[in-house]
Motif scaffolding. Sequence first.
Motif, PDB file in Angstrom:
ATOM      1  N   ARG A 144      53.517  45.619  52.152  1.00  0.00           N
ATOM      2  CA  ARG A 144      52.501  46.495  51.580  1.00  0.00           C
ATOM      3  C   ARG A 144      52.572  46.433  50.064  1.00  0.00           C
ATOM      4  NH1 ARG A 144      52.356  52.889  50.820  1.00  0.00           N
ATOM      5  NH2 ARG A 144      50.254  53.043  49.996  1.00  0.00           N
ATOM      6  N   LYS A 145      51.431  46.556  49.410  1.00  0.00           N
ATOM      7  CA  LYS A 145      51.379  46.660  47.963  1.00  0.00           C
ATOM      8  C   LYS A 145      50.295  47.653  47.579  1.00  0.00           C
ATOM      9  CE  LYS A 145      48.570  42.444  47.825  1.00  0.00           C
ATOM     10  NZ  LYS A 145      48.551  41.026  47.396  1.00  0.00           N
ATOM     11  N   ALA A 146      50.383  48.155  46.355  1.00  0.00           N
ATOM     12  CA  ALA A 146      49.409  49.142  45.880  1.00  0.00           C
ATOM     13  C   ALA A 146      48.978  48.781  44.470  1.00  0.00           C
ATOM     14  CB  ALA A 146      50.015  50.544  45.906  1.00  0.00           C
ATOM     15  N   ALA A 147      47.706  49.003  44.172  1.00  0.00           N
ATOM     16  CA  ALA A 147      47.167  48.782  42.830  1.00  0.00           C
ATOM     17  C   ALA A 147      47.180  50.114  42.087  1.00  0.00           C
ATOM     18  CB  ALA A 147      45.756  48.230  42.908  1.00  0.00           C
ATOM     19  N   THR A 148      48.018  50.218  41.066  1.00  0.00           N
ATOM     20  CA  THR A 148      48.110  51.472  40.312  1.00  0.00           C
ATOM     21  C   THR A 148      47.008  51.610  39.280  1.00  0.00           C
ATOM     22  OG1 THR A 148      49.631  50.472  38.702  1.00  0.00           O
ATOM     23  CG2 THR A 148      50.613  51.538  40.646  1.00  0.00           C
ATOM     24  N   ASN A 149      46.230  50.527  39.072  1.00  0.00           N
ATOM     25  CA  ASN A 149      45.096  50.563  38.144  1.00  0.00           C
ATOM     26  C   ASN A 149      43.838  50.081  38.871  1.00  0.00           C
ATOM     27  OD1 ASN A 149      43.480  50.693  35.850  1.00  0.00           O
ATOM     28  ND2 ASN A 149      44.046  48.622  35.178  1.00  0.00           N
ATOM     29  N   PRO A 150      43.344  50.864  39.833  1.00  0.00           N
ATOM     30  CA  PRO A 150      42.208  50.421  40.652  1.00  0.00           C
ATOM     31  C   PRO A 150      40.914  50.231  39.865  1.00  0.00           C
ATOM     32  CG  PRO A 150      42.692  52.739  41.052  1.00  0.00           C
ATOM     33  CD  PRO A 150      43.818  52.207  40.212  1.00  0.00           C
ATOM     34  N   SER A 151      40.825  50.811  38.683  1.00  0.00           N
ATOM     35  CA  SER A 151      39.599  50.679  37.879  1.00  0.00           C
ATOM     36  C   SER A 151      39.583  49.379  37.063  1.00  0.00           C
ATOM     37  CB  SER A 151      39.457  51.875  36.930  1.00  0.00           C
ATOM     38  OG  SER A 151      40.557  51.945  36.032  1.00  0.00           O
ATOM     39  N   GLY A 152      40.700  48.632  37.079  1.00  0.00           N
ATOM     40  CA  GLY A 152      40.762  47.382  36.335  1.00  0.00           C
ATOM     41  C   GLY A 152      40.043  46.253  37.061  1.00  0.00           C
ATOM     42  N   THR A 153      40.058  45.069  36.442  1.00  0.00           N
ATOM     43  CA  THR A 153      39.424  43.898  37.044  1.00  0.00           C
ATOM     44  C   THR A 153      40.404  42.722  37.022  1.00  0.00           C
ATOM     45  OG1 THR A 153      38.437  43.276  34.917  1.00  0.00           O
ATOM     46  CG2 THR A 153      37.075  44.565  36.428  1.00  0.00           C
ATOM     47  N   VAL A 154      40.415  41.983  38.123  1.00  0.00           N
ATOM     48  CA  VAL A 154      41.252  40.786  38.201  1.00  0.00           C
ATOM     49  C   VAL A 154      40.546  39.630  37.517  1.00  0.00           C
ATOM     50  CG1 VAL A 154      42.513  39.239  39.744  1.00  0.00           C
ATOM     51  CG2 VAL A 154      42.090  41.599  40.424  1.00  0.00           C
ATOM     52  N   LEU A 155      39.295  39.423  37.910  1.00  0.00           N
ATOM     53  CA  LEU A 155      38.415  38.413  37.351  1.00  0.00           C
ATOM     54  C   LEU A 155      37.048  39.063  37.156  1.00  0.00           C
ATOM     55  CD1 LEU A 155      39.346  35.412  39.683  1.00  0.00           C
ATOM     56  CD2 LEU A 155      40.020  35.658  37.282  1.00  0.00           C
ATOM     57  N   PRO A 156      36.170  38.479  36.345  1.00  0.00           N
ATOM     58  CA  PRO A 156      34.827  39.048  36.212  1.00  0.00           C
ATOM     59  C   PRO A 156      34.155  39.220  37.566  1.00  0.00           C
ATOM     60  CG  PRO A 156      35.185  37.352  34.557  1.00  0.00           C
ATOM     61  CD  PRO A 156      36.381  37.316  35.464  1.00  0.00           C
ATOM     62  N   GLY A 157      33.762  40.452  37.850  1.00  0.00           N
ATOM     63  CA  GLY A 157      33.104  40.730  39.128  1.00  0.00           C
ATOM     64  C   GLY A 157      34.044  41.056  40.261  1.00  0.00           C
TER      65      GLY A 157
END
Length: 279
Positions: free
Chosen positions: A233-246
């Motif tokens: 399991r993993k969690a994104a602590t910055n869900p409002s960020g972006t990995v790549l454009p879009g």
Amino acid sequence: MISPLACLFGLVASTTLAAEYPTTGMLYNQQEDSSLSYTCALQQDQQRLRCDFIQTAVRKKAKAADLEKKLADARKNYPGAVKEFSDPKGCNLVSVWLGMASGQISIDAALARNPEIATDVTKFTEGMIRLREDAKANPSMLDSFRALAGMCDHPTEENYLKITKADHDKDLRTCQVSSNPFTQEFVWVSDFANGGAWVVSSQPGGPCGVVELSRFEKDQSDTSGLFWRYVARKAATNPSGTVLPGLSCSAVDQGEYVYDWQKTRSDHMQCEFVEFSPI
């Protein structure tokens, strides 16, 4: 003494240490067709557990639902494709390849007339002979070649879409196999769930602040105390960020994937073709 059940599932663990931490074994993903082999060692400080993993996965290359999007993309690309299929030289090579693969044209004769198609004649000939033999057993292997030849003869949109359909049909019957080694360190969390767990020691990383929350936990249904489950399991602590454009960090897969020592999955994947994949 190692129990027969432990040996059966490829686990090697002393009864003294079995209750303290996982040592080595193989686990099976309960949601997907993948396995996880591991070897763990307690570090000198006796507080951290270091484990080396190899994850092996088998996945279908395509899904039936993918076809509509592929056809839509092909329709957009059709005007440009017409120009490519107006090249007599390129279409001649397609015809030559189909002829050799189907056995209608001699490999030696085709090479004599078109020496540019092979940089290494010996390897090319060996590969074409194997392709011929495979095509005898499974003629559908040549469907993509036939679709290309049809487009060369009549460059219509319908024939161009047949190329996409033929490629997609093969992808549906193709399984990709991947092997991924990785290492994780764990710390013991005594108040985790029922009886504690070895939880990955991780710091947020990347633009999404992804934190690894994977863990080893005892199989509470096993009275011998030998068997462990791994929960990825993993969690994104910055869900409002972006990995790549879009591509938003909120799309990061944060589900739990259970790897159990009991192999409960036995999927019939219908793999006619196998490809090795880096991921």
